[in-house]
Design a protein around this motif. Structure first.
Motif, PDB file in Angstrom:
ATOM      1  N   GLY A   1       0.787  -1.226   0.000  1.00 29.08           N
ATOM      2  CA  GLY A   1       0.000   0.000   0.000  1.00 29.08           C
ATOM      3  C   GLY A   1       0.819   1.276   0.000  1.00 29.08           C
ATOM      4  N   GLY A   2       2.132   1.132   0.070  1.00 26.00           N
ATOM      5  CA  GLY A   2       2.975   2.316   0.042  1.00 26.00           C
ATOM      6  C   GLY A   2       2.976   2.962  -1.330  1.00 26.00           C
ATOM      7  N   GLY A   3       3.578   4.133  -1.377  1.00 25.95           N
ATOM      8  CA  GLY A   3       3.661   4.843  -2.636  1.00 25.95           C
ATOM      9  C   GLY A   3       4.096   6.264  -2.414  1.00 25.95           C
ATOM     10  N   LEU A   4       3.948   7.056  -3.458  1.00 22.01           N
ATOM     11  CA  LEU A   4       4.315   8.465  -3.412  1.00 22.01           C
ATOM     12  C   LEU A   4       3.058   9.294  -3.201  1.00 22.01           C
ATOM     13  N   VAL A   5       3.116  10.173  -2.228  1.00 23.31           N
ATOM     14  CA  VAL A   5       1.968  11.018  -1.919  1.00 23.31           C
ATOM     15  C   VAL A   5       2.468  12.404  -1.533  1.00 23.31           C
ATOM     16  N   GLN A   6       1.689  13.395  -1.822  1.00 28.91           N
ATOM     17  CA  GLN A   6       2.044  14.753  -1.427  1.00 28.91           C
ATOM     18  C   GLN A   6       1.743  14.976   0.046  1.00 28.91           C
ATOM     19  N   ALA A   7       2.455  15.887   0.620  1.00 30.76           N
ATOM     20  CA  ALA A   7       2.205  16.251   2.014  1.00 30.76           C
ATOM     21  C   ALA A   7       0.737  16.644   2.171  1.00 30.76           C
TER      22      ALA A   7
ATOM     23  N   LEU B   1      -0.383  13.258   5.909  1.00 28.97           N
ATOM     24  CA  LEU B   1       1.006  12.807   5.889  1.00 28.97           C
ATOM     25  C   LEU B   1       1.970  13.984   5.772  1.00 28.97           C
ATOM     26  N   LYS B   2       3.106  13.822   6.405  1.00 25.22           N
ATOM     27  CA  LYS B   2       4.147  14.841   6.411  1.00 25.22           C
ATOM     28  C   LYS B   2       5.410  14.286   5.755  1.00 25.22           C
ATOM     29  N   PRO B   3       6.263  15.137   5.215  1.00 23.25           N
ATOM     30  CA  PRO B   3       7.493  14.654   4.576  1.00 23.25           C
ATOM     31  C   PRO B   3       8.354  13.801   5.504  1.00 23.25           C
TER      32      PRO B   3
ATOM     33  N   THR C   1       8.289   9.914   5.439  1.00 22.47           N
ATOM     34  CA  THR C   1       8.928   9.120   4.397  1.00 22.47           C
ATOM     35  C   THR C   1       9.794   8.041   5.036  1.00 22.47           C
ATOM     36  N   ALA C   2       9.469   6.795   4.720  1.00 20.04           N
ATOM     37  CA  ALA C   2      10.166   5.666   5.347  1.00 20.04           C
ATOM     38  C   ALA C   2       9.663   4.372   4.732  1.00 20.04           C
TER      39      ALA C   2
ATOM     40  N   GLY D   1       8.852  -4.706   4.160  1.00 22.77           N
ATOM     41  CA  GLY D   1       8.264  -3.389   4.255  1.00 22.77           C
ATOM     42  C   GLY D   1       7.706  -2.869   2.949  1.00 22.77           C
ATOM     43  N   THR D   2       7.031  -1.754   3.076  1.00 17.60           N
ATOM     44  CA  THR D   2       6.507  -1.047   1.916  1.00 17.60           C
ATOM     45  C   THR D   2       6.942   0.413   2.029  1.00 17.60           C
ATOM     46  N   LEU D   3       7.409   0.962   0.924  1.00 18.33           N
ATOM     47  CA  LEU D   3       7.985   2.296   0.950  1.00 18.33           C
ATOM     48  C   LEU D   3       6.907   3.361   0.816  1.00 18.33           C
ATOM     49  N   VAL D   4       6.950   4.310   1.732  1.00 16.51           N
ATOM     50  CA  VAL D   4       6.075   5.474   1.680  1.00 16.51           C
ATOM     51  C   VAL D   4       6.944   6.701   1.474  1.00 16.51           C
TER      52      VAL D   4
END
Length: 123
Positions: free
Chosen positions: A7-13, A85-87, A90-91, A116-119
């Motif tokens: 479920g991880g991925g790239l998301v804006q703050a 979410l906040k920068p 990221t983890a 793990g899954t990267l956020v």
């Protein structure tokens, strides 16, 4: 028990993500489940945990009010809903299982860990 987080991925703050942890090999119904994260160059840290009953939940102070952990016994899954979410969030996020059914905040008390899954939270 084998665990796999997704479920991880790239998301804006300010955005949201929902992480899932699925188990195979054994039911999670009697396990306490935790979420941890490890940012680049930092040690792994506790995020949240839920006990076997689903009635006791613990959260790291910085995520309280923004993250919610839950479990679905039928699907044998655990979730981490992450809002606002906040920068610094990221983890790589990991799920873990405690065979004693607790909701511990210390990683050493968990018996099983998933990949793990990267956020990544962009500013």
């Amino acid at each position: 028990v084998q665990l796999q987080a997704s479920g991880g991925g790239l998301v804006q703050a300010g955005g949201s993500l929902r992480l899932s942890c699925v188990a195979s090999g054994r039911t999670l119904s009697r396990y306490g489940m935790g979420w941890f994260r490890q940012a680049p160059g930092k040690e792994r840290e506790f995020v949240s945990a839920i006990d076997w009953s689903g009635e006791i939940m613990n959260y790291e102070d910085s995520v309280k009010g923004r993250f919610t952990t839950s479990r679905d016994r039928v699907k044998n899954m655990v979730f981490l809903q992450m809002n606002s979410l906040k920068p610094e969030g990221t983890a790589v996020y990991y799920c873990a299982a405690d065979q004693n059914g607790r909701a511990p905040i210390y990683g050493t008390l968990y018996d099983h860990w998933g990949q793990g899954t990267l956020v990544t939270v962009s500013s």
